[in-house]
Design an enzyme around this catalytic site. Structure first.
Site, PDB file in Angstrom:
ATOM      1  N   HIS A   1     -12.719  -4.587  -2.641  1.00  0.00           N
ATOM      2  CA  HIS A   1     -11.440  -4.633  -1.932  1.00  0.00           C
ATOM      3  C   HIS A   1     -11.515  -3.957  -0.556  1.00  0.00           C
ATOM      4  O   HIS A   1     -11.281  -4.618   0.450  1.00  0.00           O
ATOM      5  CB  HIS A   1     -10.365  -3.981  -2.833  1.00  0.00           C
ATOM      6  CG  HIS A   1      -8.991  -3.977  -2.277  1.00  0.00           C
ATOM      7  ND1 HIS A   1      -7.865  -3.912  -3.073  1.00  0.00           N
ATOM      8  CD2 HIS A   1      -8.519  -3.995  -1.002  1.00  0.00           C
ATOM      9  CE1 HIS A   1      -6.785  -3.928  -2.332  1.00  0.00           C
ATOM     10  NE2 HIS A   1      -7.152  -3.974  -1.072  1.00  0.00           N
TER      11      HIS A   1
ATOM     12  N   HIS B   1      -9.997  -3.517   5.020  1.00  0.00           N
ATOM     13  CA  HIS B   1     -10.696  -4.501   4.188  1.00  0.00           C
ATOM     14  C   HIS B   1     -12.067  -4.774   4.805  1.00  0.00           C
ATOM     15  O   HIS B   1     -12.586  -5.882   4.684  1.00  0.00           O
ATOM     16  CB  HIS B   1      -9.886  -5.800   4.114  1.00  0.00           C
ATOM     17  CG  HIS B   1      -8.717  -5.740   3.189  1.00  0.00           C
ATOM     18  ND1 HIS B   1      -8.012  -6.850   2.813  1.00  0.00           N
ATOM     19  CD2 HIS B   1      -8.139  -4.692   2.545  1.00  0.00           C
ATOM     20  CE1 HIS B   1      -7.031  -6.500   1.987  1.00  0.00           C
ATOM     21  NE2 HIS B   1      -7.082  -5.199   1.812  1.00  0.00           N
TER      22      HIS B   1
ATOM     23  N   GLU C   1     -26.430  11.714  10.933  1.00  0.00           N
ATOM     24  CA  GLU C   1     -25.607  12.401  11.952  1.00  0.00           C
ATOM     25  C   GLU C   1     -24.105  12.166  11.769  1.00  0.00           C
ATOM     26  O   GLU C   1     -23.304  13.096  11.892  1.00  0.00           O
ATOM     27  CB  GLU C   1     -26.064  11.945  13.349  1.00  0.00           C
ATOM     28  CG  GLU C   1     -25.402  12.685  14.507  1.00  0.00           C
ATOM     29  CD  GLU C   1     -25.808  14.159  14.613  1.00  0.00           C
ATOM     30  OE1 GLU C   1     -26.741  14.600  13.931  1.00  0.00           O
ATOM     31  OE2 GLU C   1     -25.138  14.869  15.402  1.00  0.00           O
TER      32      GLU C   1
ATOM     33  N   HIS D   1      -5.844   1.820   5.679  1.00  0.00           N
ATOM     34  CA  HIS D   1      -6.451   1.007   4.617  1.00  0.00           C
ATOM     35  C   HIS D   1      -7.189  -0.134   5.298  1.00  0.00           C
ATOM     36  O   HIS D   1      -6.582  -0.905   6.038  1.00  0.00           O
ATOM     37  CB  HIS D   1      -5.357   0.478   3.698  1.00  0.00           C
ATOM     38  CG  HIS D   1      -5.826  -0.538   2.700  1.00  0.00           C
ATOM     39  ND1 HIS D   1      -6.998  -0.395   1.971  1.00  0.00           N
ATOM     40  CD2 HIS D   1      -5.298  -1.728   2.310  1.00  0.00           C
ATOM     41  CE1 HIS D   1      -7.151  -1.433   1.178  1.00  0.00           C
ATOM     42  NE2 HIS D   1      -6.139  -2.266   1.369  1.00  0.00           N
TER      43      HIS D   1
ATOM     44  N   CYS E   1       0.826  -1.219   0.000  1.00  0.00           N
ATOM     45  CA  CYS E   1       0.000   0.000   0.000  1.00  0.00           C
ATOM     46  C   CYS E   1       0.861   1.270   0.000  1.00  0.00           C
ATOM     47  O   CYS E   1       0.306   2.377  -0.068  1.00  0.00           O
ATOM     48  CB  CYS E   1      -0.892   0.042   1.241  1.00  0.00           C
ATOM     49  SG  CYS E   1      -1.858  -1.440   1.506  1.00  0.00           S
TER      50      CYS E   1
END
Ligand SMILES: CSCCC(=O)C(=O)COP(=O)(O)O
Ligand SMILES: [Zn+2]
Length: 234
Positions: free
Chosen positions: A189, A110, A133, A108, A91
């Site tokens: 993903h 999943h 909200e 990141h 990443c």
């Protein structure tokens, strides 16, 4: 710039629980319990001044230890620390795209809610939600404020690729096309979320995940997450 072994060790050794090397380990354990970083996927990177802390690739993120961290020198993009026998997170180019936007940390996940929200928006380039909200936890850079309750929050969706690092160009393009966004969904993903600080990135990731789950459940009930408030509700 090359550092001695001692200098490299010093960069990941601290009693301070808020030191990035310690915090990445703690937050990954926390994210694991949420289902965000299971099976080695997902992760978090933190920037401390010119140093970017990155976890290794393909390892159990909930078992990370501070000495596992890679450190990138942001101005030169050269590694100050590369633990042997490990590779930096795939990443990394995506995290860098967030740092180029001024982020202090990037997460990141999943999360299955992030994946499902991309599936209920089949063929669409973005996901929208309004009148909720938790939208108020998301910053809106163009106004210098946060989104309001009645605003429509729009998050870009990019298509997945066979290799995580190949997402960089489409993620960078989505950031350009949606200047107010602090998240990009990746179809089938997960999601990338960033914030000015690690705590902002964390709370924003929590708000986004809540909104993704809400949208999936609303859609199952035949409700439009971006729709107006039904007068009979009030
Ligand atoms: C089963 S994880 C597949 C790769 C991926 O999507 C991911 O987020 C892993 O990144 P890493 O930091 O382990 O390179
Ligand atoms: Zn991933």
């Amino acid at each position: 710039m090359s550092l001695t072994e001692e200098e490299q060790t010093a960069l990941v050794t601290s009693e301070d629980p808020h030191h990035p090397a310690n915090l990445i380990c703690e937050l990954c354990r926390n994210f694991y319990t949420l289902g965000w970083v299971t099976g080695t996927g997902g992760g978090i990177s933190i920037r401390k001044e010119e140093h970017i802390y990155i976890a290794p690739s393909g390892v159990q993120k909930e078992r990370l230890e501070p000495h596992n961290m890679f450190i990138l020198d942001y101005p030169t993009l050269s590694y100050l620390r590369r633990p042997t026998n490990l590779k930096p997170s795939a990443c990394t180019p995506l995290f860098l795209a967030a740092y180029d936007k001024g982020a202090g940390a990037c997460i990141h996940t999943h999360s299955q809610w992030a994946v499902l929200v991309t599936l209920i928006n089949k063929g669409k380039k973005s996901f929208k939600i309004a009148n909720t909200e938790m939208i108020k936890g998301i910053p809106r850079p163009s106004t210098g404020k946060y989104y309001g309750y009645h605003d429509t929050l729009e998050i870009p969706i990019i298509e997945n690729t066979a290799h995580e690092e190949d997402l960089r160009d489409s993620l960078a393009q989505a950031i350009k096309d949606y200047p107010d966004t602090s998240a990009v969904l990746v179809r089938r993903h997960g999601v990338y979320v960033w914030g000015d600080t690690v705590w902002k990135a964390k709370t924003q990731a929590e708000c986004y995940d809540y909104l993704f789950q809400l949208a999936v459940e609303m859609t199952k009930l035949g409700l439009d997450p971006a729709g107006p408030i039904d007068p009979i509700e009030e």
